[in-house]
Design a protein around this motif. Structure first.
Motif, mmCIF file in Angstrom:
data_model
loop_
_atom_site.group_PDB
_atom_site.id
_atom_site.type_symbol
_atom_site.label_atom_id
_atom_site.label_comp_id
_atom_site.label_asym_id
_atom_site.label_seq_id
_atom_site.Cartn_x
_atom_site.Cartn_y
_atom_site.Cartn_z
ATOM 1 N N ILE A 73 0.832 -1.208 0.000
ATOM 2 C CA ILE A 73 0.000 0.000 0.000
ATOM 3 C C ILE A 73 0.863 1.253 0.000
ATOM 4 C CG2 ILE A 73 -1.790 1.270 1.245
ATOM 5 C CD1 ILE A 73 -2.722 -1.369 0.040
ATOM 6 N N LEU A 74 1.900 1.286 0.840
ATOM 7 C CA LEU A 74 2.808 2.434 0.929
ATOM 8 C C LEU A 74 4.229 1.971 0.668
ATOM 9 C CD1 LEU A 74 1.352 4.062 4.184
ATOM 10 C CD2 LEU A 74 0.873 4.731 1.816
ATOM 11 N N LYS A 75 4.977 2.786 -0.077
ATOM 12 C CA LYS A 75 6.348 2.409 -0.435
ATOM 13 C C LYS A 75 7.278 3.616 -0.279
ATOM 14 C CE LYS A 75 4.287 1.161 -4.171
ATOM 15 N NZ LYS A 75 3.937 0.805 -5.566
ATOM 16 N N ASP A 76 8.230 3.472 0.620
ATOM 17 C CA ASP A 76 9.324 4.447 0.749
ATOM 18 C C ASP A 76 8.816 5.884 0.885
ATOM 19 O OD1 ASP A 76 11.985 5.108 1.006
ATOM 20 O OD2 ASP A 76 12.252 5.450 -1.147
ATOM 21 N N ILE A 77 7.928 6.124 1.869
ATOM 22 C CA ILE A 77 7.388 7.463 2.118
ATOM 23 C C ILE A 77 8.294 8.196 3.101
ATOM 24 C CG2 ILE A 77 5.429 8.778 3.013
ATOM 25 C CD1 ILE A 77 4.685 7.356 0.506
ATOM 26 N N SER A 78 8.805 9.335 2.708
ATOM 27 C CA SER A 78 9.675 10.124 3.583
ATOM 28 C C SER A 78 9.322 11.603 3.468
ATOM 29 C CB SER A 78 11.156 9.921 3.219
ATOM 30 O OG SER A 78 11.559 8.593 3.437
ATOM 31 N N PHE A 79 8.957 12.215 4.572
ATOM 32 C CA PHE A 79 8.785 13.673 4.647
ATOM 33 C C PHE A 79 8.717 14.072 6.113
ATOM 34 C CE2 PHE A 79 4.454 12.081 4.639
ATOM 35 C CZ PHE A 79 3.767 12.909 5.516
ATOM 36 N N THR A 80 8.841 15.356 6.355
ATOM 37 C CA THR A 80 8.888 15.878 7.719
ATOM 38 C C THR A 80 7.775 16.888 7.928
ATOM 39 O OG1 THR A 80 11.291 15.586 7.822
ATOM 40 C CG2 THR A 80 10.307 17.096 9.421
ATOM 41 N N VAL A 81 7.175 16.840 9.102
ATOM 42 C CA VAL A 81 6.179 17.833 9.505
ATOM 43 C C VAL A 81 6.763 18.595 10.688
ATOM 44 C CG1 VAL A 81 3.800 18.254 10.192
ATOM 45 C CG2 VAL A 81 4.351 16.236 8.815
ATOM 46 N N GLN A 82 7.054 19.867 10.487
ATOM 47 C CA GLN A 82 7.679 20.679 11.528
ATOM 48 C C GLN A 82 6.670 21.027 12.626
ATOM 49 O OE1 GLN A 82 10.862 21.264 11.660
ATOM 50 N NE2 GLN A 82 11.326 20.391 9.631
ATOM 51 N N PRO A 83 7.143 21.362 13.828
ATOM 52 C CA PRO A 83 6.241 21.754 14.919
ATOM 53 C C PRO A 83 5.315 22.892 14.500
ATOM 54 C CG PRO A 83 8.465 21.464 15.747
ATOM 55 C CD PRO A 83 8.558 21.360 14.257
ATOM 56 N N GLY A 84 4.019 22.721 14.707
ATOM 57 C CA GLY A 84 3.034 23.735 14.376
ATOM 58 C C GLY A 84 2.719 23.863 12.908
ATOM 59 N N GLU A 85 3.315 23.013 12.071
ATOM 60 C CA GLU A 85 3.123 23.102 10.624
ATOM 61 C C GLU A 85 1.850 22.366 10.207
ATOM 62 O OE1 GLU A 85 6.121 22.812 6.842
ATOM 63 O OE2 GLU A 85 6.060 21.068 8.159
ATOM 64 N N THR A 86 1.192 22.872 9.181
ATOM 65 C CA THR A 86 0.018 22.221 8.605
ATOM 66 C C THR A 86 0.393 21.654 7.249
ATOM 67 O OG1 THR A 86 -1.520 23.705 9.728
ATOM 68 C CG2 THR A 86 -2.343 22.525 7.804
ATOM 69 N N VAL A 87 0.195 20.342 7.101
ATOM 70 C CA VAL A 87 0.555 19.658 5.865
ATOM 71 C C VAL A 87 -0.708 19.088 5.235
ATOM 72 C CG1 VAL A 87 1.803 17.721 4.854
ATOM 73 C CG2 VAL A 87 2.889 19.120 6.621
ATOM 74 N N ALA A 88 -0.940 19.409 3.966
ATOM 75 C CA ALA A 88 -2.060 18.847 3.224
ATOM 76 C C ALA A 88 -1.563 17.671 2.403
ATOM 77 C CB ALA A 88 -2.675 19.897 2.312
ATOM 78 N N ILE A 89 -2.300 16.558 2.449
ATOM 79 C CA ILE A 89 -1.939 15.358 1.686
ATOM 80 C C ILE A 89 -2.971 15.193 0.576
ATOM 81 C CG2 ILE A 89 -1.498 12.878 1.794
ATOM 82 C CD1 ILE A 89 -0.960 13.214 4.786
ATOM 83 N N VAL A 90 -2.515 15.204 -0.665
ATOM 84 C CA VAL A 90 -3.429 15.095 -1.800
ATOM 85 C C VAL A 90 -3.006 13.925 -2.678
ATOM 86 C CG1 VAL A 90 -3.892 17.573 -1.777
ATOM 87 C CG2 VAL A 90 -2.098 16.662 -3.277
ATOM 88 N N GLY A 91 -3.938 13.493 -3.488
ATOM 89 C CA GLY A 91 -3.657 12.398 -4.410
ATOM 90 C C GLY A 91 -4.950 11.779 -4.876
ATOM 91 N N PRO A 92 -4.898 11.008 -5.952
ATOM 92 C CA PRO A 92 -6.114 10.359 -6.458
ATOM 93 C C PRO A 92 -6.608 9.290 -5.485
ATOM 94 C CG PRO A 92 -4.182 9.572 -7.643
ATOM 95 C CD PRO A 92 -3.705 10.704 -6.784
ATOM 96 N N SER A 93 -7.832 8.822 -5.684
ATOM 97 C CA SER A 93 -8.393 7.764 -4.848
ATOM 98 C C SER A 93 -7.525 6.518 -4.926
ATOM 99 C CB SER A 93 -9.816 7.440 -5.316
ATOM 100 O OG SER A 93 -10.365 6.396 -4.564
ATOM 101 N N GLY A 94 -7.255 5.906 -3.754
ATOM 102 C CA GLY A 94 -6.414 4.716 -3.716
ATOM 103 C C GLY A 94 -4.936 5.011 -3.652
ATOM 104 N N ALA A 95 -4.572 6.272 -3.452
ATOM 105 C CA ALA A 95 -3.146 6.629 -3.404
ATOM 106 C C ALA A 95 -2.488 6.194 -2.100
ATOM 107 C CB ALA A 95 -2.986 8.137 -3.592
ATOM 108 N N GLY A 96 -3.300 5.908 -1.056
ATOM 109 C CA GLY A 96 -2.736 5.487 0.228
ATOM 110 C C GLY A 96 -2.760 6.566 1.282
ATOM 111 N N LYS A 97 -3.554 7.620 1.065
ATOM 112 C CA LYS A 97 -3.570 8.758 2.001
ATOM 113 C C LYS A 97 -4.099 8.342 3.381
ATOM 114 C CE LYS A 97 -6.266 11.235 -0.699
ATOM 115 N NZ LYS A 97 -6.485 10.244 -1.782
ATOM 116 N N SER A 98 -5.259 7.707 3.399
ATOM 117 C CA SER A 98 -5.850 7.296 4.676
ATOM 118 C C SER A 98 -5.005 6.234 5.361
ATOM 119 C CB SER A 98 -7.278 6.776 4.465
ATOM 120 O OG SER A 98 -8.132 7.809 4.037
ATOM 121 N N SER A 99 -4.414 5.331 4.586
ATOM 122 C CA SER A 99 -3.539 4.306 5.167
ATOM 123 C C SER A 99 -2.357 4.950 5.863
ATOM 124 C CB SER A 99 -3.057 3.341 4.077
ATOM 125 O OG SER A 99 -4.144 2.626 3.524
#
Length: 676
Positions: free
Chosen positions: A440-466
């Motif tokens: 479902i997920l492969k090699d996901i790497s990113f950082t969310v800084q303190p107090g930062e708001t990150v939006a996750i987008v992608g087509p249906s089935g991209a693995g966002k909810s997972s």
């Protein structure tokens, strides 16, 4: 294949198992039997009393038969009235005592059975609450409820019927046989020869009734299926929309007539069964009178009328125990099959839980100055490995981690300190799959800084909810790691981690209670002022205040008395009341109209700015309010950056913008105007 216990018309077929039961009968080993008996161990004193009562009851139930013989010989034939009164009085006392002991036996067996099932049900519920999320997504909900309810309730049969039946019938049969042999060996042998004549028709008639009852049960299941489908809210709507009232009524009537015919056959088979039972039950006493009379008149002058009468009574008392013991194997197998199904759930691994030396970060909440969680109730130093983990976490985190232990058992959800807004998240080469054949997920790497708001987008089935579900450890990563303030989520205390995170999902779930009850689920000791403030922030307070019962209004099953948008806003208020350090919105405003969404966006903006936030985005307004946008496709992170940078550099994001977001291009200004 999963073993299911056949219970035609709510009853077990006496002496017969279904083909599925025969194919899946449990393997009963000594270890398995010991495990079953372990549930009785805490109540061994009551068990000893129950066994004593069974023994006394079996013995006392035979005494009236012996006294009957003496009443005939000494009182009636001997024409001794005083002796007759004395023997009748003795019989009455014995019968009364036997009945009272029988009540005590019934009370003890039911008391033990009820306490066993209470212990088992409580243990099962606690165990199920700890089971991983995929357990509930991969198992049938009805099966889970069945094991919690009818299977565990069926365990009572082991104590109240099966075990007591084995002991009581064995003792009664043994004592009756000894008493018959003592009176007359020839008559005892005649009685033993007669017993098979009683058993054979019982088995044949029982098999026929079992077959008819099984067919009736299958038909009744079909009738109930029609009722469940057509009389539900959704089913009724479908029937009306497609004009299927007549067809459904005809189908119901057809199956009902089949059920009526089968029930009539089963009832008449039962009547013939009782006729056969009555006839063959009379054969034994008649033969005993014939043989006993012949012996008394020609061969054994010591044999009396009373002795023959006693033998007849003893023979009658042997019929029931013999038949029960012949069938007890089936009852025992069914009882053990219930334990097999229950143990199957108990033996499933919890999988996701706090590690033995869980870390409780210090300096990340109000008044929380210590960290680390040990399994013991006393304060101890952490192991070297745990200390090294804590040190490493301290070096990479804005919060210090001490080595003082804190027992998990002492954590209280209403008083637990929460991390401050300095919480940061690091996704480091995260990989995840529900099964090995479909990553479902492969090699996901990113950082969310303190107090930062990150939006996750992608087509249906991209693995966002997972991806989002990995944060509260509804699932664990298969590779890589997710770190909160430098500490791997798997090293943190699980209760602490989930207190840290608040999630508003697209599929809003409300319990069937009041609005207040659903809000207090987030914070049991919340004041009315806190409830109202959270609801104001979620733009739902005015609606609640307008209801006749206000915050005490019932929401209905799954919140059906509220609209989709109202349920979403109430769900948001519940999470805001929890006041977590990390806010996650999994397309949480998808059920809201533009005006309601803009009001909520404006209300929670200050909260988002003071917390680490992740949003699965489906609207342009959500994307534009984010500090960073992460683009996912087919389980991989394909790009991250600002809205404008991604438009200029990423084809997938540009496509999403053109197809999903561009139509809202002019909405933010209008919504801002509406909110003002």
């Amino acid at each position: 294949m999963e073993l299911r216990i056949a219970r035609p018309n709510g009853k077990q077929g006496r002496g017969y198992m279904s083909r599925e039961e025969k194919a899946n009968r449990p393997v009963i080993t000594w270890a398995f039997f010991s495990r079953v008996m372990s549930y009785m161990a805490p109540y061994w004193k009551q068990l000893v009393l129950m066994l004593t009562a069974i023994g006394l009851s079996a013995w006392l139930n035979l005494l009236p038969a012996i006294l009957t013989g003496r009443i005939i010989d000494e009182g009636l034939i001997g024409q001794d009235f005083n002796r007759l009164l004395w023997l009748i009085g003795q019989s009455f006392v014995v019968i009364l005592t036997a009945n009272l002991i029988g009540v005590a036996e019934s009370f003890l067996s039911n008391w033990i059975a009820q306490h066993m099932t209470l212990d088992m049900r409580n243990a099962m519920f606690k165990h199920l609450l700890k089971m991983p999320h995929h357990f509930y997504t991969s198992n049938n909900q009805g099966d889970i409820i069945t094991r919690m309810t009818s299977d565990i309730s069926g365990v009572q049969q082991v104590m109240t019927s099966t075990v007591t039946s084995i002991l009581s019938n064995s003792l009664t049969l043994g004592l009756a046989l000894l008493a018959m042999l003592q009176k007359s060996v020839p008559l005892a042998l005649v009685g033993l020869i007669i017993i098979p004549l009683f058993i054979i028709p019982t088995k044949k008639m029982g098999k026929l009734r079992w077959q008819l009852t099984s067919r009736a049960q299958a038909t009744e299941d079909q009738v109930n299926g029609i009722l469940n489908e057509t009389l539900s809210v959704s089913g009724q709507l479908l029937v009306k929309l497609f004009n299927q009232e007549k067809q459904e009524a005809d189908r119901y009537e057809s199956f009902s007539r089949d059920l009526l015919a089968l029930n009539m056959k089963e009832r008449m088979a039962g009547r013939w069964f009782r006729v056969a039972m009555s006839t063959f039950s009379s054969v034994g006493p008649l033969l005993l009178y014939l043989v006993g009379g012949s012996l008394m008149m020609h061969y054994d002058a010591t044999l009396s009328v009373g002795d023959i009468t006693v033998m007849v009574v003893f023979l009658g008392k042997m019929y029931g125990p013999v038949n029960s013991l012949l069938n007890i194997q089936i009852d025992w197998i069914r009882s053990m099959a219930l334990f097999t199904r229950i143990f199957d759930y108990f033996d499933r691994d919890v999988e996701i839980e706090s590690p033995q030396q869980a870390i409780w970060p210090a300096g990340m909440g109000e008044g929380n100055e210590t960290a680390g969680v040990a399994p013991s109730e006393t304060t101890t130093g952490v192991t070297t490995a745990a200390a090294e983990t804590s040190t490493a976490a301290a070096e990479t985190s804005t919060a210090a981690v001490t080595t003082t232990s804190k027992p998990s058992a002492s954590i209280n959800s209403t008083t637990t300190s929460k991390p401050s807004a300095s919480a940061d998240l690091i996704f480091d080469q995260v990989a995840f799959a529900y099964d090995s054949e479909r990553p479902i997920l492969k090699d996901i790497s990113f950082t969310v800084q303190p107090g930062e708001t990150v939006a996750i987008v992608g087509p249906s089935g991209a693995g966002k909810s997972s991806l989002i579900n990995l944060l509260p450890r509804l699932h664990d990563v298969d590779a890589g790691s997710i770190r909160l303030n430098g500490v791997d989520l798997r090293d943190l205390d699980l209760h602490y981690l989930r207190e840290t995170i608040g999630i508003v999902t697209q599929d809003t779930y409300l319990f069937n209670g009041t609005i207040r009850d659903n809000l207090l689920y987030a914070k049991a000791d919340a004041t009315d002022a806190e409830l109202k403030e959270a609801c104001r922030l979620a733009n739902i307070h005015d609606l609640i205040a307008s209801l006749p019962q206000g915050y005490d209004s019932l929401v209905g099953n799954r919140g059906l008395k509220l609209s989709g948008g109202e349920k979403q806003r109430l769900s948001i208020a519940r999470v805001l009341l929890k006041n977590p350090a990390i806010l996650i919105f999994d397309e949480a405003t998808s059920s809201l109209d533009s005006i309601s969404e803009s009001l909520i966006q404006a209300a929670i903006e200050p909260l988002i700015q003071s917390r680490t936030s992740l949003m699965i985005a489906h609207r342009l307004s959500t994307i534009l309010s984010a500090d960073k946008i992460v683009v996912m496709d087919q389980g991989q992170l394909v790009a991250q950056g600002s809205h404008q940078d991604l438009l200029n550099s990423n084809a997938l994001y540009t496509e999403l913008y053109e197809t999903q977001f561009k139509q809202e291009k002019n909405e933010p200004a209008a919504e801002e105007h509406s909110a003002s």
